[in-house]
Motif scaffolding. Structure first.
Motif: not given
Length: 127
Positions: A17-18, A23-24, A30-33
């Motif tokens: 998870m970490s 990558d910040g 991520v969903q928008q990408e």
């Protein structure tokens, strides 16, 4: 033993998870990408969509494309079904033999015994 396995699984999960957030990017980013990639046609599903179709860029206007199509139709270069393939204009009528020349050559070959038909005449007996 179960406690050790459980501790290792929890540790591996936390490390994973970490690493995912290393990558910040947030989940929303991520969903928008992903949505942008889907809209651009960059996301495929299964084997039928692979490789993704690339959008073709052209500098021609719609009118220019239609003019090219009309010119190709006029030249006989456009077909619409299997019966029209290959286009009649594409079939070359170059320097070849006429039908009569071919028939005469066939008659001469038959007379010399160089012509065979079917498996019973192979190889030709005239040679």
């Amino acid at each position: 033993m179960k406690a050790l396995a459980t501790a290792l699984m929890v540790t591996a999960t936390l490390v994973g998870m970490s690493a995912a957030h290393a990558d910040g990017k947030t989940r929303e980013q991520v969903q928008q990408e992903l949505q942008a990639a889907r809209a651009a046609g960059q996301v495929t599903f299964g084997e039928l969509d692979y490789p993704p179709a690339a959008a073709e860029q052209t500098s021609l206007s719609r009118e220019q494309v239609q003019q090219e199509l009309q010119a190709a139709k006029a030249a006989g270069q456009v077909t619409s079904a299997e019966l029209d393939y290959p286009p009649k204009a594409a079939v070359s009528q170059s320097a070849g033999k006429t039908r009569e020349q071919v028939r005469q050559e066939l008659a001469e070959a038959k007379a010399r015994g160089e012509y065979s038909f079917g498996e019973l005449d192979y190889p030709p007996q005239g040679k």
